[in-house]
Design a protein around this motif. Structure first.
Motif, mmCIF file in Angstrom:
data_model
loop_
_atom_site.group_PDB
_atom_site.id
_atom_site.type_symbol
_atom_site.label_atom_id
_atom_site.label_comp_id
_atom_site.label_asym_id
_atom_site.label_seq_id
_atom_site.Cartn_x
_atom_site.Cartn_y
_atom_site.Cartn_z
ATOM 1 N N ARG A 1 -6.340 0.711 -4.738
ATOM 2 C CA ARG A 1 -5.378 0.150 -5.692
ATOM 3 C C ARG A 1 -6.106 -0.897 -6.536
ATOM 4 N N ALA B 1 3.169 5.117 3.670
ATOM 5 C CA ALA B 1 4.575 4.941 4.019
ATOM 6 C C ALA B 1 5.023 5.846 5.162
ATOM 7 N N ASP B 2 4.314 6.931 5.395
ATOM 8 C CA ASP B 2 4.694 7.847 6.478
ATOM 9 C C ASP B 2 4.336 7.286 7.859
ATOM 10 N N THR C 1 -1.174 12.352 4.332
ATOM 11 C CA THR C 1 0.103 11.709 4.063
ATOM 12 C C THR C 1 -0.153 10.301 3.548
ATOM 13 N N GLY C 2 0.859 9.685 2.962
ATOM 14 C CA GLY C 2 0.722 8.341 2.437
ATOM 15 C C GLY C 2 0.908 7.286 3.507
ATOM 16 N N TRP D 1 0.802 -1.218 0.000
ATOM 17 C CA TRP D 1 0.000 0.000 0.000
ATOM 18 C C TRP D 1 0.839 1.274 0.000
ATOM 19 N N ALA D 2 2.141 1.140 -0.054
ATOM 20 C CA ALA D 2 3.013 2.317 0.108
ATOM 21 C C ALA D 2 2.725 3.403 -0.927
ATOM 22 N N GLY D 3 2.435 3.025 -2.156
ATOM 23 C CA GLY D 3 2.237 4.028 -3.202
ATOM 24 C C GLY D 3 0.789 4.306 -3.542
ATOM 25 N N ALA D 4 -0.116 3.782 -2.746
ATOM 26 C CA ALA D 4 -1.537 3.946 -3.053
ATOM 27 C C ALA D 4 -1.982 5.394 -2.889
ATOM 28 N N GLU D 5 -2.973 5.774 -3.682
ATOM 29 C CA GLU D 5 -3.465 7.152 -3.655
ATOM 30 C C GLU D 5 -4.728 7.265 -2.807
ATOM 31 N N PHE E 1 -7.621 4.593 0.870
ATOM 32 C CA PHE E 1 -6.717 4.417 -0.273
ATOM 33 C C PHE E 1 -7.284 3.352 -1.206
#
Length: 567
Positions: A566, A552-553, A549-550, A535-539, A564
């Protein structure tokens, strides 16, 4: 299970007495609802559930029905009803009626006949019993068993005319129907068919899992410090309940198509029983209201004995129902209704973080597997009420509890009032807050119960126009359910299961997924992103605090909720 229209639907409950008053008598009515149909359309809901509008003495605000086929003049006429139904259908919405058939009013013609003599043909339509052996009618302890009423006091009322007692699990003016009698069941089914023939789209069934009783009505075990026996083993999910509900389905809904909705309110229902009730193969009801999550803040002394519910309590309980009904049954998703205090005051923060917490709680609930229910004003973030004295309350349960606790048990009045302010059903029953004007825009007269003073800042006029309001967020949640098969039909999986602040889960269907992350506390929450692999890059597709924040934070602000996507 097969796809059903109600899997992507959202239901809005209207409590007519408190929704909108069109004629200035201080009580909401059908024409008041008609005047706000475009508001409901703007919110985006699919179904309107009406609390009872039938003829009633209003001992329990209409849940004591004296004529199932009459509109109470307080609310209007059948012409008004037909206009409301037509207006809803014209806007693409359905109408679900409240079905209250565990009991009637003692002013219903059925009960009047039943009470007229011991040999009346309708005597067996209700639960009548003589005084306990060795006692004379009216003596202390002469009640047929030791059951207590939900509204305080014994569950039996002596009828002086015949010298026998009748059972009432609720108010003494709400005698319980005897569903063992096939004539009772036939009369109920005939009445239901009559309403469906008029064009209504289904029923919400009040305490429907109480209709089957253990017929010898044995004493219940008296809890330590209690006044009455625990009767729940003898009427909750009773011995013939599945038979009765299947028969109802066969006699009322079979052959009518699939446009109808049936939901059973079932206090005390277990996951296993709910799965059986809602399994389409059993043809009973489409979904149930269970009470476990709204009992989590009840202490050993019951609803008036408050203990805080933690985030862990909430997510473990709600997740157990998600998992328990997966693949077969179906959940009703709710925080609020006419019997519950306001969720933003109960599980949220009705002060500094009112807007954020209302949105976060809505996010967590609406994106689960099940059909969400919005109670009037919930979409505005309406709060509990600062009741000052016992004279500010109207609810029979609250008033009876106060009298019993203070006058009989000797509890300090201020402690009892404090519990009422937190838990009373009247928190949900103050007028819908339409405007910042007098009486919250609910009535031009004197309201039957006073409006919450915070209507000056919390009202529909302000929120509909505000893109950052609770109303706007609820619109977005409803829209997401409508356009996302993942929300409507996807699988549910709890993640970050042991996190004490964050309620997080995924929904997945056919390669697409949503991740819901919500901090349900007033402090920042950190989590390990490694626990959310992939899920790190999910919008973000929905947030409640603006730019988020995403994953990953690994941090969420107080009461922050982010969704989020995907795939």
């Amino acid at each position: 299970m097969n796809d059903k229209w109600w899997q992507s639907a959202v239901v809005y409950q209207v409590y007519p007495r408190s929704f909108a008053d069109s004629d200035g008598d201080g009580i909401g009515d059908l024409r008041g609802i008609i005047q706000h149909l475009d508001y409901l359309k703007t919110l985006g809901v699919d179904v309107v559930w009406l609390s009872p509008i039938y003829a009633s003495p209003h001992d329990d605000n209409g849940y004591d029905i004296s004529d199932y086929r009459a509109i109470d003049p307080l609310f209007g006429t059948f012409e008004d009803f037909d206009e409301l139904l037509e207006g809803l259908h014209a806007r693409g919405m359905k109408l679900v009626m409240d079905l209250v058939v565990n009991h009637t009013s003692d002013e219903h013609p059925w009960f009047i006949e039943s009470a007229s003599s011991t040999d009346n043909p309708k005597r067996d339509w209700y639960w009548w019993r003589p005084a306990r052996e060795g006692h004379r009618p009216g003596e202390q302890g002469a009640e047929p068993n030791n059951w207590g009423s939900f509204f305080s006091g014994p569950a039996w009322q002596l009828d002086p005319q015949t010298g026998e007692y009748y059972l009432h699990l609720f108010s003494r003016k709400q005698p319980d129907l005897n569903w063992e009698n096939p004539e009772v069941r036939a009369a109920v089914y005939e009445m239901m068919n009559w309403w469906l023939d008029r064009g209504v789209d289904g029923f919400r069934m009040d305490v429907i899992n109480f209709i089957s009783k253990v017929t010898d009505l044995p004493d219940g075990e008296v809890p330590e410090g209690g006044l009455f026996g625990d009767a729940s083993p003898y009427f909750v999910d009773g011995p013939r309940i599945h038979e009765f509900l299947h028969e109802m389905h066969q006699r009322v809904f079979t052959g009518r198509g699939d446009r109808y909705l049936t939901v059973g309110e079932m206090p005390g229902v277990t996951i296993a029983e709910a799965r059986r009730f809602t399994d389409p193969a059993n043809a009973e009801v489409d979904m149930v209201f269970q009470f476990e999550h709204v009992d989590l803040d009840h202490g050993p002394g019951g609803k008036w004995d408050h203990r805080p519910a933690s985030v862990l309590d909430l997510k473990r309980n709600l997740s157990s129902w998600q998992e328990g009904l997966a693949g077969v049954g179906w959940n009703s998703l709710y925080w609020n209704n006419h019997d519950q205090p306001r969720v933003v005051s109960r599980f949220g923060d009705d002060g500094e973080h009112r807007v954020a917490s209302a949105k976060a709680l809505g996010t967590v609930l609406h994106l689960m597997r099940g059909t969400p229910y919005v109670y009037q004003g919930e979409e505005l973030g309406m709060t509990n009420v600062p009741f000052e004295t016992i004279g500010d309350f109207r609810d029979i349960e609250s008033l009876n509890h106060y009298a019993e606790a203070v006058d009989i048990l000797g509890e300090p009045a201020e402690e009892v009032l404090s519990a009422l302010r937190r838990t009373s059903r009247d928190n949900a029953r103050t007028p819908m807050q339409w405007t910042a004007g007098p009486n919250a825009g609910f009535t031009s007269g004197i309201p039957w119960i006073a409006a919450n003073p915070n209507a000056a800042t919390i009202n529909a006029d302000a929120e509909v126009a505000d893109p950052d309001s609770v109303f706007a967020h609820y619109r977005a949640l409803i829209d997401l359910r409508h356009r996302s098969d993942v929300v409507a039909r996807g699988d549910y999986r709890l993640v970050l299961a042991d996190h004490p602040q964050v309620f997080a889960y995924t929904r997945s269907l056919d390669g697409a997924s949503l991740l819901v992350l919500a901090n349900l506390t007033g402090s920042p929450a950190s989590f390990d992103p490694a626990e959310l692999t992939g899920w790190a890059g999910a919008e973000p597709v929905l947030t409640n605090l603006g730019a988020a924040t995403g994953v990953a934070d690994g941090v969420l602000r107080p009461w922050e909720a982010v969704v989020f996507a995907r795939g």
